[in-house]
Scaffold this motif. Structure first.
Motif, short mmCIF file in Angstrom:
data_model
loop_
_atom_site.label_atom_id
_atom_site.label_comp_id
_atom_site.label_asym_id
_atom_site.label_seq_id
_atom_site.Cartn_x
_atom_site.Cartn_y
_atom_site.Cartn_z
N UNK A 132 -1.32 -58.07 23.34
CA UNK A 132 -0.04 -57.38 23.41
C UNK A 132 1.08 -58.33 22.99
N UNK A 133 2.27 -57.79 22.90
CA UNK A 133 3.44 -58.56 22.52
C UNK A 133 4.43 -58.63 23.69
N UNK A 134 3.91 -58.74 24.89
CA UNK A 134 4.75 -58.74 26.09
C UNK A 134 5.83 -59.81 26.03
N UNK A 135 5.49 -61.00 25.59
CA UNK A 135 6.47 -62.09 25.53
C UNK A 135 7.55 -61.80 24.50
N UNK A 136 7.16 -61.27 23.34
CA UNK A 136 8.14 -60.92 22.31
C UNK A 136 9.08 -59.82 22.81
N UNK A 137 8.49 -58.83 23.49
CA UNK A 137 9.30 -57.74 24.04
C UNK A 137 10.33 -58.30 25.03
N UNK A 138 9.88 -59.19 25.91
CA UNK A 138 10.78 -59.76 26.91
C UNK A 138 11.86 -60.61 26.25
N UNK A 186 1.51 -60.97 13.61
CA UNK A 186 0.33 -60.69 14.42
C UNK A 186 -0.11 -61.90 15.24
N UNK A 187 0.10 -63.09 14.71
CA UNK A 187 -0.30 -64.31 15.41
C UNK A 187 0.41 -64.55 16.73
N UNK A 188 1.48 -63.82 17.00
CA UNK A 188 2.19 -63.98 18.27
C UNK A 188 1.64 -63.09 19.38
N UNK A 189 0.60 -62.31 19.08
CA UNK A 189 -0.03 -61.52 20.14
C UNK A 189 -0.57 -62.47 21.20
N UNK A 190 -0.48 -62.06 22.45
CA UNK A 190 -1.02 -62.91 23.52
C UNK A 190 -2.52 -62.65 23.70
N UNK A 241 7.10 -45.48 30.36
CA UNK A 241 8.14 -46.49 30.61
C UNK A 241 7.96 -47.63 29.61
N UNK A 242 8.81 -48.63 29.73
CA UNK A 242 8.72 -49.79 28.86
C UNK A 242 7.36 -50.49 28.96
N UNK A 243 6.64 -50.28 30.06
CA UNK A 243 5.33 -50.90 30.25
C UNK A 243 4.38 -50.52 29.11
N UNK A 244 4.55 -49.32 28.54
CA UNK A 244 3.69 -48.89 27.44
C UNK A 244 3.69 -49.92 26.31
N UNK A 245 4.85 -50.51 26.02
CA UNK A 245 4.96 -51.46 24.92
C UNK A 245 4.23 -52.77 25.20
N UNK A 246 3.87 -53.00 26.46
CA UNK A 246 3.14 -54.22 26.82
C UNK A 246 1.63 -54.01 26.86
N UNK A 247 1.17 -52.80 26.58
CA UNK A 247 -0.27 -52.53 26.53
C UNK A 247 -0.86 -53.16 25.27
N UNK A 248 -2.16 -53.45 25.30
CA UNK A 248 -2.79 -54.05 24.11
C UNK A 248 -2.73 -53.12 22.90
N UNK A 249 -2.29 -53.67 21.77
CA UNK A 249 -2.26 -52.88 20.53
C UNK A 249 -3.67 -52.46 20.13
N UNK A 250 -4.66 -53.22 20.55
CA UNK A 250 -6.05 -52.90 20.21
C UNK A 250 -6.52 -51.62 20.91
N UNK A 251 -5.73 -51.12 21.85
CA UNK A 251 -6.06 -49.82 22.45
C UNK A 251 -5.04 -48.75 22.07
N UNK A 297 2.65 -56.39 10.99
CA UNK A 297 3.87 -56.96 11.55
C UNK A 297 4.32 -56.03 12.67
N UNK A 298 4.66 -56.61 13.79
CA UNK A 298 5.11 -55.87 14.97
C UNK A 298 6.62 -56.04 15.08
N UNK A 299 7.32 -54.93 15.20
CA UNK A 299 8.77 -54.96 15.37
C UNK A 299 9.13 -54.40 16.74
N UNK A 300 10.08 -55.03 17.41
CA UNK A 300 10.60 -54.50 18.68
C UNK A 300 12.09 -54.30 18.49
N UNK A 301 12.57 -53.14 18.90
CA UNK A 301 13.99 -52.84 18.76
C UNK A 301 14.28 -51.41 19.10
N UNK A 302 14.97 -50.74 18.16
CA UNK A 302 15.40 -49.37 18.42
C UNK A 302 15.57 -48.64 17.09
N UNK A 303 15.21 -47.36 17.09
CA UNK A 303 15.52 -46.49 15.95
C UNK A 303 16.95 -46.04 16.15
#
Length: 160
Positions: free
Chosen positions: A25-31, A17-21, A101-111, A64-70
């Motif tokens: 959001x986790x835009x940097x982690x996603x990128x 969680x500490x890596x949220x910007x 689109x992938x932009x959804x994953x860059x939205x704030x988790x708080x929303x 914990x936020x995970x980025x990847x694929x099912x």
């Protein structure tokens, strides 16, 4: 909205969680993951180039936020450099959104998390106020970039 699903394997990387910007959001982690050669090779090797997923695993006081694929792959097919998370067969609440689109994953988790939880509750399904209190504290977002459909899934109860 309620349905039963089989166990699934999430392949990717966790980010605390500490890596949220500053935008929550986790835009940097996603990128970082999108630029990762190991991840891109795994996607190509398994014909998953147009699939992306996010997994949020809640605990009592964090997540914990995970980025990847099912992925439907054998547990031993996870390459070095990526991690797996085994999601149980479960009863879930699912909503599919169109034109995402992938932009959804860059939205704030708080929303995104509260908005989805409100929809689940509005449908008449009871959920824990703190998702971390659940035996299945998982939310997944699974995007098919070909169809632009985003499946939002909240785990309600593990199957026996």
């Amino acid at each position: 909205m309620k349905k039963n699903i089989e166990s699934r394997l999430f392949i990717g990387r966790p980010f605390p969680a500490g890596l949220m910007n500053a935008q929550k959001s986790f835009m940097e982690a996603n990128q970082q993951m999108e630029n990762d050669e190991t991840f891109q090779k795994f996607l190509a090797d398994h014909n998953l180039e147009n699939k992306r997923s996010v997994l949020v695993v809640s605990s009592e006081d964090s997540f914990m936020y995970w980025y990847g694929v099912l992925a439907d792959v054998a547990k031993d097919e996870v390459p070095t450099g990526l991690m797996k998370f085994e999601l149980p067969a479960a009863e879930v609440a699912e909503e599919v959104e169109e034109n995402q689109t992938l932009v959804f994953f860059n939205l704030p988790l708080t929303s995104t998390v509260p908005n989805f939880a409100k929809k689940v509750v509005a449908s008449g399904i009871e959920v824990h106020e703190n998702l971390g209190d659940s035996d299945t504290p998982y939310i997944t977002w699974d995007l098919d970039m070909d169809t632009k459909k985003l499946a939002q899934v909240m785990y309600l109860k593990a199957s026996k």
